[in-house]
Write a protein that holds these residues in place. Structure first.
Motif, PDB file in Angstrom:
ATOM      1  N   MET A   1       0.833  -1.183   0.000  1.00 35.85           N
ATOM      2  CA  MET A   1       0.000   0.000   0.000  1.00 35.85           C
ATOM      3  C   MET A   1       0.879   1.248   0.000  1.00 35.85           C
ATOM      4  O   MET A   1       1.799   1.377   0.790  1.00 35.85           O
ATOM      5  N   THR A   2       0.611   2.156  -0.881  1.00 34.48           N
ATOM      6  CA  THR A   2       1.357   3.397  -0.978  1.00 34.48           C
ATOM      7  C   THR A   2       0.766   4.419  -0.034  1.00 34.48           C
ATOM      8  O   THR A   2      -0.452   4.586   0.041  1.00 34.48           O
ATOM      9  N   HIS A   3       1.651   5.106   0.675  1.00 29.31           N
ATOM     10  CA  HIS A   3       1.207   6.145   1.600  1.00 29.31           C
ATOM     11  C   HIS A   3       1.087   7.455   0.835  1.00 29.31           C
ATOM     12  O   HIS A   3       2.011   7.863   0.151  1.00 29.31           O
ATOM     13  N   THR A   4      -0.064   8.111   0.920  1.00 32.12           N
ATOM     14  CA  THR A   4      -0.270   9.401   0.282  1.00 32.12           C
ATOM     15  C   THR A   4      -0.201  10.478   1.348  1.00 32.12           C
ATOM     16  O   THR A   4      -0.929  10.426   2.345  1.00 32.12           O
ATOM     17  N   ALA A  11       4.666  14.428   5.258  1.00 33.86           N
ATOM     18  CA  ALA A  11       5.710  13.472   4.886  1.00 33.86           C
ATOM     19  C   ALA A  11       6.847  13.490   5.898  1.00 33.86           C
ATOM     20  O   ALA A  11       7.346  12.439   6.314  1.00 33.86           O
ATOM     21  N   ASP A  60      15.426   4.233   7.478  1.00 32.39           N
ATOM     22  CA  ASP A  60      14.883   5.269   6.602  1.00 32.39           C
ATOM     23  C   ASP A  60      15.970   6.030   5.841  1.00 32.39           C
ATOM     24  O   ASP A  60      15.668   6.951   5.084  1.00 32.39           O
TER      25      ASP A  60
END
Length: 140
Positions: A1-4, A11, A60
């Motif tokens: 799932m892509t995070h918008t 962000a 990250d």
């Protein structure tokens, strides 16, 4: 799932959310630190939380971890180029906090006395009476 993300700040908060990650980046912006030096610099963070925050920042791509493979363990942490660019953005927040330190200390005192939540209609998860202030460090 892509995070918008809803905006750039959303962000940044996704990666830097919480109290300790910005402080870790702030201290690593000055120089490479070993774990114990970083823990002393950051303050009252537990070993468990610091270790997890560092693991997240490494995953990250913000912090680089260098393990020298020695006994006793010798591990150093530094910012990656990506992390250095983030530290430049945090420096502006640090300068703002330094410039407004008197107002921010007054807010912390009101919060500690429990009056802010009553006066402002919110308490944002703060625990009344558990706010300590220390002198504000000036940013580089």
């Amino acid at each position: 799932m892509t995070h918008t993300f809803t905006c750039g700040l959303d962000a940044v908060l996704f990666v830097m959310g919480g109290k300790w990650k910005p402080l870790i980046v702030y201290h690593l912006a000055h120089r490479t630190l070993r774990y114990g030096e970083l823990r002393r610099s950051v303050g009252k963070v537990s070993d468990k939380v610091l270790a997890q925050q560092l693991k997240d920042l490494v995953a990250d791509g913000i912090v680089a971890r260098r393990d020298f493979g020695q006994i006793p363990p010798h591990v150093e942490y530094s910012l990656t180029p990506f992390g250095s660019s983030l530290s430049q953005a945090l420096a502006q927040l640090c300068a703002w906090g330094t410039h407004h330190s008197a107002e921010l200390e007054a807010i912390a005192e009101r919060s500690a006395s429990g009056n802010k939540g009553e006066q402002m209609g919110h308490n944002a998860g703060r625990t009344p009476g558990i706010v300590t202030t220390t002198p504000v460090r000036h940013c580089p």
